[in-house]
Design a protein around this motif. Structure first.
Motif, PDB file in Angstrom:
ATOM      1  N   GLY A 144       0.805  -1.282   0.190  1.00 44.72           N
ATOM      2  CA  GLY A 144       0.110   0.002  -0.032  1.00 44.72           C
ATOM      3  C   GLY A 144       0.873   1.315   0.033  1.00 44.72           C
ATOM      4  N   GLY A 145       2.045   1.168   0.891  1.00 42.76           N
ATOM      5  CA  GLY A 145       2.733   2.581   0.875  1.00 42.76           C
ATOM      6  C   GLY A 145       3.419   2.685  -0.381  1.00 42.76           C
ATOM      7  N   GLU A 153      12.038  -4.183   1.521  1.00 49.25           N
ATOM      8  CA  GLU A 153      13.262  -3.632   0.614  1.00 49.25           C
ATOM      9  C   GLU A 153      12.590  -2.985  -0.636  1.00 49.25           C
ATOM     10  OE1 GLU A 153      16.253  -6.773   0.375  1.00 49.25           O
ATOM     11  OE2 GLU A 153      16.260  -6.963   2.717  1.00 49.25           O
ATOM     12  N   TRP A 154      11.676  -3.467  -1.443  1.00 51.08           N
ATOM     13  CA  TRP A 154      11.231  -2.863  -2.542  1.00 51.08           C
ATOM     14  C   TRP A 154      10.568  -1.399  -2.073  1.00 51.08           C
ATOM     15  CZ3 TRP A 154       8.855  -7.452  -5.563  1.00 51.08           C
ATOM     16  CH2 TRP A 154       9.991  -8.462  -6.101  1.00 51.08           C
ATOM     17  N   THR A 155       9.904  -1.568  -1.013  1.00 47.94           N
ATOM     18  CA  THR A 155       8.986  -0.533  -0.550  1.00 47.94           C
ATOM     19  C   THR A 155      10.009   0.701  -0.043  1.00 47.94           C
ATOM     20  OG1 THR A 155       6.992  -1.803  -0.157  1.00 47.94           O
ATOM     21  CG2 THR A 155       7.221   0.484   0.832  1.00 47.94           C
ATOM     22  N   ILE A 193       9.912   4.182  -2.522  1.00 49.72           N
ATOM     23  CA  ILE A 193       9.771   5.507  -1.750  1.00 49.72           C
ATOM     24  C   ILE A 193      11.101   6.363  -1.848  1.00 49.72           C
ATOM     25  CG2 ILE A 193       9.007   6.782   0.497  1.00 49.72           C
ATOM     26  CD1 ILE A 193       7.384   4.021   1.181  1.00 49.72           C
ATOM     27  N   ASP A 194      11.967   6.005  -1.686  1.00 52.34           N
ATOM     28  CA  ASP A 194      13.255   6.760  -1.875  1.00 52.34           C
ATOM     29  C   ASP A 194      13.289   7.190  -3.471  1.00 52.34           C
ATOM     30  OD1 ASP A 194      15.879   7.400  -1.162  1.00 52.34           O
ATOM     31  OD2 ASP A 194      16.646   6.103  -2.520  1.00 52.34           O
ATOM     32  N   ASP A 247       8.294   6.270   7.585  1.00 52.72           N
ATOM     33  CA  ASP A 247       7.349   5.140   8.143  1.00 52.72           C
ATOM     34  C   ASP A 247       7.806   3.781   7.523  1.00 52.72           C
ATOM     35  OD1 ASP A 247       5.688   6.715   9.835  1.00 52.72           O
ATOM     36  OD2 ASP A 247       4.103   6.791   8.340  1.00 52.72           O
ATOM     37  N   ALA A 248       8.254   3.595   6.315  1.00 55.80           N
ATOM     38  CA  ALA A 248       8.481   2.420   5.686  1.00 55.80           C
ATOM     39  C   ALA A 248       9.839   1.620   6.160  1.00 55.80           C
ATOM     40  CB  ALA A 248       8.734   2.687   4.214  1.00 55.80           C
TER      41      ALA A 248
END
Ligand SMILES: Cc1cc2nc3c(=O)[nH]c(=O)nc-3n(C[C@H](O)[C@H](O)[C@H](O)COP(=O)(O)OP(=O)(O)OC[C@H]3O[C@@H](n4cnc5c(N)ncnc54)[C@H](O)[C@@H]3O)c2cc1C
Length: 397
Positions: A255-256, A340-342, A346-347, A370-371
């Motif tokens: 979701g993130g 790790e993918w999230t 996000i990065d 948050d992640a």
């Protein structure tokens, strides 16, 4: 076995209802919640009254009966908007209600699981101690038999929901020498039990709406019927709960990831530099393409693992050894890659936002903070790699 990855009409309706709820109720409060670092009591109560704290629990035990797939739909939708609400519902559901459903006696299910699933009681799960983190079988909180019950003594740390929970599942050593193999027992400890108190609440990098508390046990007396899953079986119960938690954590991460990808896409289409929207530049396009690939692969992994757990049912005595191991390996793979993918996506989403991505209050800035925890809690990713490689070496692919 078929390969049907489509949602049923009921599952779609549930997901849409959650999506509306999250937009209407959670989205408006997240910036203030993050700034003030406050537990979002009002929205949590609203979620409890919607039945969102018992999604995978069968209806006969007060839940919505939507299984792990339904539960992942819930946390994915919450994860798109706020990871703190996801952590609160996750600690309660994956780590609190799962051991009760899988290992509780009928009496324990009536007494603790039904009110928890109905949203009348909040649960927490307490394994970690100052000296026992990744080596979670080495807990030093002691459980000593006394009369027809037990006395607990020790210090627990980093307990999500620890400051608010009505009941905490506390792992304690009934026999330190035995460790995880028969030496750890799970106790249901209710708030207000003499000697049981909340200590320090941590200040964190992210997840500002979820509390992370120390719990202190000073001669806490618990009756024998508060032992969950039998004396010495606490470690097995904890690890089974973590298998569920790791898949739902994957859904929350998904979701993130999706939300940050959407933010980056919208930003790239609207931000003009050198006379063109930055989405016209191939460097940005390829970043977006990579992000979409991760989203696609992660979606398949999360829901395949959740569907497998649903197919296994909630009676551990009926599980075969191979299915059990496959479940644990799958959960470790999902948790590890999802987190790790999230973080990576996000990065990149933050990078696409340029300086704005670093400004407090921008959704990708909060998502970034948050992640990161998902690579650490519910077993660090190093530990997930140990779980996967040990199973791989013994069983092969
Ligand atoms: C916000 C938050 C919420 C949490 N919620 C809960 C909760 O609700 N309930 C609960 O019980 N716990 C909770 N935890 C605790 C969390 O699960 C632990 O922090 C985590 O398992 C790691 O333990 P540790 O912090 O002691 O790190 P350590 O175990 O000390 O690890 C330190 C480093 O060493 C690495 N390492 C350790 N052993 C090995 C090894 N054998 N091989 C290779 N590398 C290794 C780790 O991967 C890590 O990188 C929470 C933590 C946080 C921060």
């Amino acid at each position: 076995m078929g390969f049907d990855f489509t949602l049923s009409a009921d599952q779609e309706a549930f997901r849409d209802a959650v999506r509306r709820f999250v937009q209407d109720e959670i989205a408006p409060i997240v910036v203030e919640m993050d700034e003030k670092e406050e537990f979002p009591r009002a929205t949590i109560q609203r979620m409890q009254s919607e039945g969102y704290f018992g999604v995978p629990i069968p209806e006969e035990y007060g839940g919505l009966g939507l299984g792990k797939v339904g539960y992942c739909l819930l946390v994915e939708e919450i994860g798109r908007v706020d990871a703190s609400h996801g952590a609160i519902v996750g600690a309660h559901t994956s780590l609190g209600t799962t051991p009760l459903l899988y290992y509780g006696t009928e009496e324990q299910k009536r007494r603790w699981l039904v009110p928890a699933a109905k949203g009348e009681r909040l649960l927490a799960f307490s394994l970690t101690e100052p000296g026992s983190g990744s080596d979670s079988g080495s807990v030093r909180t002691t459980a000593t038999p006394e009369g027809d019950g037990w006395v607990l003594n020790g210090q627990k740390i980093y307990v999500t929901n620890g400051a608010e929970a009505d009941t905490v599942l506390v792992m304690a050593a009934n026999d330190v020498k035995l460790g995880p193999n028969g030496g750890v027992t799970c106790f249901l400890v209710d708030k207000g039990t003499p000697g049981f108190s909340v200590g320090r609440c941590e200040k964190k990098m992210g997840l500002h709406g979820s509390s992370t508390a120390e719990l202190l046990l000073d001669h806490v007396r618990v009756p024998a019927d508060h032992v969950l899953g039998g004396v010495g079986h606490g470690f097995v119960a904890a690890m089974t709960a973590l298998d569920v938690g790791r898949v739902s954590l994957g859904a929350a991460s998904l979701g993130g990831l999706e939300a940050s990808l959407t933010e980056a896409l919208n930003f790239a289409k609207n931000r003009t530099q050198f006379g063109l929207p930055i989405s016209e530049y191939e460097v940005i396009q390829f970043k977006l393409a990579d992000m979409a690939m991760y989203a696609h692969a992660l979606r398949l992994m999360v829901y395949q693992a959740a569907a497998h757990q649903d197919a296994m049912g909630h009676d551990p005595t009926a599980w075969g050894r191979l299915d059990r191991r496959r479940k644990t390996r799958e959960a470790a793979i999902v948790k590890c890659l999802a987190s790790e993918w999230t973080v990576a996506v996000i990065d990149e989403a933050l990078q696409i936002h340029g300086g704005l991505g670093y400004i407090r209050g921008t959704p990708v800035e909060r998502a970034y903070r948050d992640a990161r925890i998902a690579e650490i809690f519910e077993g660090t990713n190093e530990i997930q790699r140990l779980v996967i490689s040990r199973d791989l070496i013994e069983r092969g692919l």
